[in-house]
Design a protein around this motif. Structure first.
Motif, mmCIF file in Angstrom:
data_model
loop_
_atom_site.group_PDB
_atom_site.id
_atom_site.type_symbol
_atom_site.label_atom_id
_atom_site.label_comp_id
_atom_site.label_asym_id
_atom_site.label_seq_id
_atom_site.Cartn_x
_atom_site.Cartn_y
_atom_site.Cartn_z
ATOM 1 N N MET A 1 0.698 -1.269 0.227
ATOM 2 C CA MET A 1 -0.013 0.089 0.034
ATOM 3 C C MET A 1 0.776 1.253 -0.003
ATOM 4 N N SER A 2 1.804 1.406 0.949
ATOM 5 C CA SER A 2 2.941 2.458 0.969
ATOM 6 C C SER A 2 3.449 2.681 -0.431
ATOM 7 N N TYR A 3 3.676 1.603 -1.230
ATOM 8 C CA TYR A 3 4.576 1.768 -2.631
ATOM 9 C C TYR A 3 3.561 2.020 -3.574
ATOM 10 N N VAL A 4 2.307 1.729 -3.394
ATOM 11 C CA VAL A 4 1.188 2.225 -4.281
ATOM 12 C C VAL A 4 1.000 3.738 -4.235
ATOM 13 N N TYR A 5 1.141 4.173 -3.415
ATOM 14 C CA TYR A 5 0.918 5.673 -3.107
ATOM 15 C C TYR A 5 2.308 6.301 -3.486
ATOM 16 N N ILE A 6 3.311 5.854 -3.178
ATOM 17 C CA ILE A 6 4.807 6.296 -3.392
ATOM 18 C C ILE A 6 4.952 6.442 -5.131
ATOM 19 N N ILE A 7 4.461 5.341 -5.694
ATOM 20 C CA ILE A 7 4.570 5.169 -7.082
ATOM 21 C C ILE A 7 3.765 6.411 -7.755
ATOM 22 N N SER A 8 2.667 6.270 -7.302
ATOM 23 C CA SER A 8 1.722 7.192 -7.711
ATOM 24 C C SER A 8 2.053 8.665 -7.759
ATOM 25 N N ALA A 9 2.622 9.017 -6.627
ATOM 26 C CA ALA A 9 3.110 10.415 -6.348
ATOM 27 C C ALA A 9 4.393 10.786 -7.085
ATOM 28 N N ILE A 10 5.199 9.803 -7.347
ATOM 29 C CA ILE A 10 6.404 9.800 -8.300
ATOM 30 C C ILE A 10 6.063 10.288 -9.687
ATOM 31 N N LEU A 11 5.184 9.384 -9.935
ATOM 32 C CA LEU A 11 4.723 9.692 -11.726
ATOM 33 C C LEU A 11 4.127 10.974 -11.660
ATOM 34 N N GLN A 12 3.577 11.688 -10.689
ATOM 35 C CA GLN A 12 3.082 12.881 -10.962
ATOM 36 C C GLN A 12 4.094 14.044 -11.007
ATOM 37 N N ILE A 13 5.272 13.790 -10.699
ATOM 38 C CA ILE A 13 6.442 14.543 -10.706
ATOM 39 C C ILE A 13 6.735 15.017 -12.081
ATOM 40 N N GLN A 14 7.101 16.237 -12.249
ATOM 41 C CA GLN A 14 6.909 16.558 -13.814
ATOM 42 C C GLN A 14 8.450 16.367 -14.256
ATOM 43 N N SER A 15 9.338 16.755 -13.467
ATOM 44 C CA SER A 15 10.768 16.801 -14.169
ATOM 45 C C SER A 15 11.465 15.396 -14.027
ATOM 46 N N THR A 16 12.204 14.765 -15.119
ATOM 47 C CA THR A 16 12.818 13.622 -15.156
ATOM 48 C C THR A 16 13.783 13.255 -13.926
ATOM 49 N N GLU A 17 14.524 14.684 -13.608
ATOM 50 C CA GLU A 17 15.465 14.157 -12.457
ATOM 51 C C GLU A 17 14.738 14.350 -11.283
ATOM 52 N N GLY A 18 13.507 14.867 -10.862
ATOM 53 C CA GLY A 18 12.830 14.735 -9.464
ATOM 54 C C GLY A 18 12.341 13.296 -9.460
ATOM 55 N N ARG A 19 11.975 12.694 -10.882
ATOM 56 C CA ARG A 19 11.424 11.344 -10.648
ATOM 57 C C ARG A 19 12.603 10.342 -10.250
ATOM 58 N N HIS A 20 13.678 10.423 -10.788
ATOM 59 C CA HIS A 20 14.809 9.757 -10.758
ATOM 60 C C HIS A 20 15.288 9.693 -9.306
ATOM 61 N N LYS A 21 15.274 11.066 -8.660
ATOM 62 C CA LYS A 21 15.731 11.126 -7.478
ATOM 63 C C LYS A 21 14.674 10.524 -6.408
ATOM 64 N N ALA A 22 13.524 10.524 -6.598
ATOM 65 C CA ALA A 22 12.512 10.175 -5.592
ATOM 66 C C ALA A 22 12.500 8.396 -5.834
ATOM 67 N N PHE A 23 12.738 8.002 -6.882
ATOM 68 C CA PHE A 23 12.803 6.402 -7.222
ATOM 69 C C PHE A 23 14.306 5.988 -6.307
ATOM 70 N N SER A 24 15.143 6.812 -6.642
ATOM 71 C CA SER A 24 16.450 6.182 -5.848
ATOM 72 C C SER A 24 16.253 6.236 -4.395
ATOM 73 N N THR A 25 15.406 7.082 -3.735
ATOM 74 C CA THR A 25 15.471 6.909 -2.295
ATOM 75 C C THR A 25 14.787 5.846 -1.791
ATOM 76 N N CYS A 26 13.740 5.128 -2.667
ATOM 77 C CA CYS A 26 12.924 4.108 -2.148
ATOM 78 C C CYS A 26 13.624 2.879 -2.979
ATOM 79 N N GLY A 27 14.171 2.895 -4.161
ATOM 80 C CA GLY A 27 14.614 1.669 -4.936
ATOM 81 C C GLY A 27 15.581 0.886 -4.004
ATOM 82 N N SER A 28 16.132 0.884 -3.100
ATOM 83 C CA SER A 28 16.921 0.095 -2.405
ATOM 84 C C SER A 28 16.109 -0.532 -1.290
ATOM 85 N N HIS A 29 15.262 0.178 -0.919
ATOM 86 C CA HIS A 29 14.254 -0.704 0.108
ATOM 87 C C HIS A 29 13.440 -1.308 -0.589
ATOM 88 N N LEU A 30 13.001 -0.909 -1.561
ATOM 89 C CA LEU A 30 12.217 -1.953 -2.357
ATOM 90 C C LEU A 30 12.880 -3.339 -2.915
#
Length: 301
Positions: A203-232
């Motif tokens: 459930m946490s990651y459903v909300y996380i991925i949904s929020a990341i996909l709404q980020i406009q900049s590619t750099e912003g999405r990459h940074k957000a994914f990198s913060t939770c990619g290790s945990h995933l």
């Protein structure tokens, strides 16, 4: 208890392999704990959970690995029933704490990405300590029930455990009494704790991925994914191995396959966690460099 192989040619290579894994696990996790304790810029909620994960990983490996090293050298090892139950209790306790801590970390990432402005208000010191106390309490209580039921089993067929530590499934294989109560307790614990943790993490990651996909900049999405990619990555590995080892009927459980999976579950994941979580992180890399320079400067002068 039996080891992996009686082949004399494999004895020394296996011993050295498991020894290197254990030493690296203890050293790398202790390094993470030391860095987070020493440097104030790492004393944040995310690193609070990583620090406790490292502590659990050290304890988790220490419960089984010294036993494993002796087994590799001797080929077998005698263990008293009381020591077996003690090992079973602590191994299951630390394992339960690990997947509940992973769930806490998923919630931490959810708040950081989905509610960044409220992050430090929600994930304050009181909240983090409360979550940690809940993890420890539930881990001890849930494991205590299984251990008590295991201690009441009667073993009349054999006293040889085909494993490298006292785990519940090999013990059930040796029991000549009805194992239904303990299997029911394990199933209930799996549904109540493991499945609940898994569901909350998803459930946490459903909300996380949904929020990341709404980020406009590619750099912003990459940074957000990198913060939770290790945990995933760690969550996926951990749950996959837990399901393979424990979430199946005792009658269909292969002890030989179980031993191999347990090595990955017990020894390899705690070794990989510091690298996956922390040593690839820029803040932690900077702290390692700073620690090295501080030590070098101190020794030089």
């Amino acid at each position: 208890m039996l080891g992996f192989s009686n082949n004399q040619e494999l004895k020394i290579p296996l011993f050295l392999l498991f020894l290197v894994i254990y030493v690296f696990t203890v050293f790398s996790n202790f390094l993470i704990i030391s860095l987070i304790s020493l440097y104030s810029h790492l004393q944040k909620p995310m690193y609070f959970f990583i620090c406790n994960m490292s502590s659990i990983d050290i304890c988790y490996s220490t419960v089984t690995t010294p036993n494993l090293l002796q087994l590799v050298l001797k080929g077998f090892q005698r263990i008293s029933f009381q020591d077996c139950m003690t090992q079973l209790f602590f191994f299951n306790s630390f394992g339960s704490m690990e997947y509940m801590l992973l769930t806490s970390m998923a919630y931490d990432r959810y708040v950081a990405i989905c509610h960044p402005l409220s992050y430090y208000r929600v994930m304050n010191g009181r909240t983090c300590l409360g979550m940690l106390r809940g993890v420890v309490a539930l881990g001890l209580i849930g494991t205590g029930i299984v251990t008590i039921l295991s201690s009441d089993l009667t073993f009349c067929a054999s006293n040889v455990i085909n494993h490298f530590f006292c785990d519940v499934t090999p013990l059930l294989k040796l029991s000549c009494t009805d194992t239904t109560p303990i299997e029911l307790a394990m199933f209930t614990e799996g549904v109540v704790l493991l499945f609940s943790c898994f569901l909350l993490t998803v459930m946490s990651y459903v909300y996380i991925i949904s929020a990341i996909l709404q980020i406009q900049s590619t750099e912003g999405r990459h940074k957000a994914f990198s913060t939770c990619g290790s945990h995933l990555t760690v969550v996926t590995l951990f749950y996959f191995l837990v399901v393979c080892v424990y979430m199946k009927p005792t009658s269909s459980y292969s002890l030989d396959v179980g031993k191999i999976l347990s090595v990955l579950y017990v020894n390899v994941i705690p070794m990989l966690n510091p690298f996956i979580y922390s040593l690839r992180n820029k803040d932690v890399k900077d702290a390692v460099i700073k620690l090295y320079k501080d030590r070098l400067h101190k020794n030089w002068f």
